[in-house]
Design a protein around this motif. Sequence first.
Motif, short mmCIF file in Angstrom:
data_model
loop_
_atom_site.label_atom_id
_atom_site.label_comp_id
_atom_site.label_asym_id
_atom_site.label_seq_id
_atom_site.Cartn_x
_atom_site.Cartn_y
_atom_site.Cartn_z
N MET A 1 34.91 98.45 45.80
CA MET A 1 36.00 97.61 45.30
C MET A 1 36.08 96.30 46.08
SD MET A 1 38.41 97.46 43.06
CE MET A 1 40.04 96.79 42.72
N LEU A 2 35.85 96.33 47.39
CA LEU A 2 35.93 95.13 48.22
C LEU A 2 34.89 94.11 47.81
CD1 LEU A 2 36.57 96.69 51.75
CD2 LEU A 2 38.23 95.57 50.25
N LEU A 3 33.75 94.58 47.28
CA LEU A 3 32.69 93.67 46.86
C LEU A 3 33.17 92.73 45.76
CD1 LEU A 3 29.60 96.06 46.68
CD2 LEU A 3 29.99 94.23 48.35
N PHE A 4 34.11 93.20 44.94
CA PHE A 4 34.56 92.42 43.80
C PHE A 4 35.79 91.56 44.12
CE2 PHE A 4 32.26 96.12 42.28
CZ PHE A 4 31.38 95.54 41.38
N ARG A 5 36.30 91.67 45.36
CA ARG A 5 37.39 90.84 45.87
C ARG A 5 38.48 90.61 44.83
NH1 ARG A 5 35.53 85.74 46.56
NH2 ARG A 5 33.80 86.12 45.16
N PRO A 6 39.11 91.66 44.36
CA PRO A 6 40.10 91.50 43.28
C PRO A 6 41.23 90.53 43.62
CG PRO A 6 40.34 93.62 44.40
CD PRO A 6 39.05 93.04 44.87
N LYS A 7 41.46 89.61 42.71
CA LYS A 7 42.56 88.66 42.84
C LYS A 7 43.70 89.17 41.97
CE LYS A 7 43.69 83.75 42.38
NZ LYS A 7 43.16 82.41 41.98
N VAL A 8 44.73 89.70 42.61
CA VAL A 8 45.81 90.37 41.89
C VAL A 8 47.09 89.54 41.96
CG1 VAL A 8 47.16 92.49 41.69
CG2 VAL A 8 44.79 92.60 42.47
N LYS A 9 47.72 89.34 40.81
CA LYS A 9 48.99 88.63 40.74
C LYS A 9 50.04 89.50 40.04
CE LYS A 9 46.95 83.97 40.34
NZ LYS A 9 46.88 82.75 39.48
N GLY A 10 51.27 89.42 40.51
CA GLY A 10 52.39 90.08 39.83
C GLY A 10 52.48 91.58 39.99
N LEU A 11 51.79 92.16 40.98
CA LEU A 11 51.81 93.61 41.14
C LEU A 11 53.23 94.12 41.42
CD1 LEU A 11 50.00 96.10 41.12
CD2 LEU A 11 49.64 95.79 43.57
N ARG A 12 54.07 93.25 41.95
CA ARG A 12 55.47 93.63 42.22
C ARG A 12 56.21 93.95 40.93
NH1 ARG A 12 54.96 88.25 42.36
NH2 ARG A 12 56.40 86.96 41.13
N ASN A 13 55.67 93.55 39.78
CA ASN A 13 56.32 93.83 38.50
C ASN A 13 56.13 95.28 38.05
OD1 ASN A 13 57.31 91.17 37.98
ND2 ASN A 13 55.26 90.53 37.33
N VAL A 14 55.25 96.00 38.72
CA VAL A 14 54.95 97.39 38.32
C VAL A 14 55.90 98.35 39.03
CG1 VAL A 14 53.20 99.20 38.25
CG2 VAL A 14 52.53 96.79 37.98
N PRO A 15 56.79 99.03 38.30
CA PRO A 15 57.69 100.01 38.92
C PRO A 15 56.90 101.13 39.60
CG PRO A 15 58.39 99.50 36.69
CD PRO A 15 57.03 98.91 36.85
N VAL A 16 57.36 101.57 40.74
CA VAL A 16 56.64 102.60 41.50
C VAL A 16 56.97 104.01 41.01
CG1 VAL A 16 56.41 101.16 43.55
CG2 VAL A 16 58.43 102.62 43.29
N SER A 17 57.95 104.13 40.14
CA SER A 17 58.30 105.46 39.61
C SER A 17 58.87 105.31 38.21
CB SER A 17 59.32 106.15 40.52
OG SER A 17 60.53 105.42 40.57
N GLY A 18 58.96 106.44 37.51
CA GLY A 18 59.50 106.45 36.16
C GLY A 18 58.45 106.17 35.11
N PRO A 19 58.75 106.47 33.85
CA PRO A 19 57.79 106.26 32.76
C PRO A 19 57.42 104.79 32.65
CG PRO A 19 59.99 106.64 31.87
CD PRO A 19 60.06 106.95 33.34
N LEU A 20 56.15 104.54 32.37
CA LEU A 20 55.66 103.16 32.38
C LEU A 20 54.46 103.03 31.44
CD1 LEU A 20 55.57 100.31 33.74
CD2 LEU A 20 54.04 101.32 35.44
N ILE A 21 54.44 101.93 30.67
CA ILE A 21 53.30 101.63 29.81
C ILE A 21 52.61 100.37 30.32
CG2 ILE A 21 52.55 101.01 27.47
CD1 ILE A 21 55.05 102.48 26.42
N LEU A 22 51.34 100.50 30.68
CA LEU A 22 50.54 99.38 31.16
C LEU A 22 49.66 98.93 30.00
CD1 LEU A 22 49.62 100.97 34.59
CD2 LEU A 22 51.07 98.96 34.28
#
Length: 216
Positions: A1-22
Amino acid sequence: MLLFRPKVKGLRNVPVSGPLILASNHLSFSDSIFMPLVVPRKVTFLAKSEYFTSPGPKGFIKKLTFIALGQVPVDRSGGRRSEAALITGLQVLSAGNSLGIYPEGTRSPDGRLYKGRTGIARLAIESGAPVIPIAMFNTDKIQPTGKVVPKVMRVGITFGEPMYFEGDSTDLQYLREVTDQIMKRIQQLSGQEYADTYAVKVKKSKVKDENSEESD
């Protein structure tokens, strides 16, 4: 995974619990690898049942891979079978889990964003779960269709703000409106050109044209 150096934005928008549709655009098989790896909770996908039933050693490896990726086999061929897939999705959500969906129904054949299937609207309305729109970047270049070994380059993932829906899940026009709202938000995040048709129709048309050329 580190090889692909993921650039992630907005991860704070993902609830850590409860039903969720991505809800993500779909450029490559590797979308189902990169996105769950950055989400801080297990993501369950509804995958085509044939992915789990391919014959031989290669088919067995494919089955193990999809299981490891948290994918659940469903028959999405239409009618009652598609209804059963929706019920499976609702069961995942009712248990308070996270469900990953590609509203286009299949990988984009040309990098454009295609019309969404209304099943995602039903799931959102009937479960009450928030929808997180997601844009994947470069995965079609990292692993083009048919390529097994990925090319090492940076992957981008942007998570949008939660979208909530309620209303009549039997109203087909409303389901289309909700689905179009989700697709519009994904398009805003990804910057893709939007095609107001289903990706599967474009794929079938290309196959038909190729077969026609071969018979000439």
